[in-house]
Design a protein around this motif. Structure first.
Motif, mmCIF file in Angstrom:
data_model
loop_
_atom_site.group_PDB
_atom_site.id
_atom_site.type_symbol
_atom_site.label_atom_id
_atom_site.label_comp_id
_atom_site.label_asym_id
_atom_site.label_seq_id
_atom_site.Cartn_x
_atom_site.Cartn_y
_atom_site.Cartn_z
ATOM 1 N N SER A 95 0.844 -1.207 0.000
ATOM 2 C CA SER A 95 0.000 0.000 0.000
ATOM 3 C C SER A 95 0.873 1.248 0.000
ATOM 4 C CB SER A 95 -0.883 0.054 1.236
ATOM 5 O OG SER A 95 -1.639 -1.092 1.320
ATOM 6 N N ASN A 99 1.064 3.977 -3.079
ATOM 7 C CA ASN A 99 0.831 5.415 -2.928
ATOM 8 C C ASN A 99 1.996 6.221 -3.479
ATOM 9 O OD1 ASN A 99 -1.585 4.912 -1.701
ATOM 10 N ND2 ASN A 99 -0.779 5.054 0.371
ATOM 11 N N ASP A 103 1.881 8.850 -6.591
ATOM 12 C CA ASP A 103 2.390 10.223 -6.465
ATOM 13 C C ASP A 103 3.365 10.550 -7.584
ATOM 14 O OD1 ASP A 103 1.020 10.787 -4.271
ATOM 15 O OD2 ASP A 103 2.703 10.745 -2.850
#
Ligand SMILES: [Zn+2]
Lengths: 210, 158
Positions: A95, A99, A103
């Protein structure tokens, strides 16, 4: 006060923060939370390569992928104390990595601005150079078609094939129901087949024109 | 047959990567025996699955990545330590204030006792003076150490 400095331990345990290589992911993460570098190194040995595989398939650029993996473990070190065990440690690591990849892709806006070529070479070159070249070309084609899949389908496929995550873990990483993971995975495979076929047709046409 | 075809379409990608239950696998394999379209699709997807797996062998993380991460973490630990000691060292004047307050209170008590004509025995008087002086010097030492730490931390923290 935890065992941050490892006082009063056996010399082996002091170096390892009390961990052994066979420890569970959860116990390693607990040690990371108390400041053990050894436990973090163990987690990197277990998941570094797989996270790299995940990141490189999504980003297409090995340098970027390596930075993301490195940032993932630094973030894990910072956040280890906040891990509540709602998912597995590896799903938690994925996770974080996901992320960071998102980004980076958002900042980059366009995947193809990075030199994509994660050198696709045959790790065990066949004696036949023609076969070797073909395998390399085919792999490059597959890698590029994976990057052209819609984001959700691409992430699901990569988590399953390169992360070896279970459907439940993928659902936790992607914040979606298990049924959605199944349908995304099936869609990703069929779409990939179509993209590769279209690619082959394009290449044949180009060769004919030459 | 048509209905089966639709069901198999939803499972065929998962079949190719080996993600179906035995019952679902049977549904797909018995259908592809009769349906040339699905047979062709399955062949194609099995090749895709093989290609995907073959990419996995070349994902090699550079060995320097681990040392790089550990070095970053050591750096972070050091800067956290510096921040904490800089924070603590900022209060160097507190022991000095405490020491002065102690001496002042001791002297006031003594003066009040004198005013009420309570004469302390000589030994008690000396004891209070020595204790006040000792405390004062001790707190002065702590304040000095914190002041030095403060200067050092200011030099290290950008
Ligand atoms: Zn069919």
């Amino acid at each position: 006060m935890g065992i941050r400095d490892g006082e009063g331990m056996h010399p082996y345990n002091r170096a390892t923060g009390g961990n052994t290589p066979g420890d569970s992911d959860e116990s390693l993460l607990r040690s990371v939370a108390t400041g053990s570098d050894f436990a973090l190194a163990q987690l990197m040995d277990r998941y570094g390569e797989r996270l790299f595989g995940f990141a490189v398939r999504l980003l297409g650029c090995p340098q970027d992928a390596e930075e993301v993996v490195s940032d993932t473990f630094v973030a894990a070190w910072r956040g280890a104390g906040k891990f509540r065990g709602e998912c597995s440690v590896r799903a938690w690591l994925y996770s974080i990595c996901r992320n960071l990849v998102t980004d980076r892709l958002r900042r980059r806006k366009n995947v193809s601005t990075c030199p994509l070529h994660h050198t696709v070479g045959d790790p065990s070159p066949a004696s036949d150079p023609e076969h070797h070249a073909w395998t390399g070309w085919r792999r490059e084609q597959v890698a590029s078609c994976v990057r052209r899949l819609p984001s959700a389908a691409r992430q699901t496929l990569v988590l399953r094939i390169y992360g070896d995550l279970t459907y439940e873990e993928i659902a936790q990483v992607c914040n979606c129901p298990v049924g959605t993971v199944r349908s995304r995975l099936n869609y990703a495979m069929t779409r990939l087949g179509e993209l590769l076929d279209a690619e082959n047709v394009d290449n044949c046409l180009e060769e004919d024109q030459l | 047959m048509r209905n089966r075809h639709r069901i198999v379409k939803r499972l065929i990608g998962l079949y190719a990567i080996g993600d179906l239950s035995p019952v679902e696998r049977d549904v797909v394999s018995s259908h592809v025996k009769q349906c040339p379209l699905c047979r062709a699709e399955l062949d194609r997807l099995q090749r895709v699955a093989e290609d995907l797996r073959s990419l996995r062998t070349e994902d090699r993380l550079s060995p320097t990545c681990k040392t790089h991460v550990l070095a970053r973490i050591r750096q972070m630990k050091a800067s956290i330590g510096q921040e904490q000691s800089a924070h603590l060292a900022g209060w160097w004047f507190l022991p000095l204030v405490q020491a002065t307050a102690f001496v002042v209170v001791a002297r006031l008590v003594e003066a009040r006792m004198l005013a009420r004509d309570i004469i302390l025995p000589n030994v008690m008087h000396q004891l209070v003076t020595v204790a006040a002086a000792g405390m004062f010097l001790g707190f002065l030492g702590i304040a000095g150490a914190l002041l030095c730490q403060n200067r050092a931390a200011r030099r290290l923290v950008p």
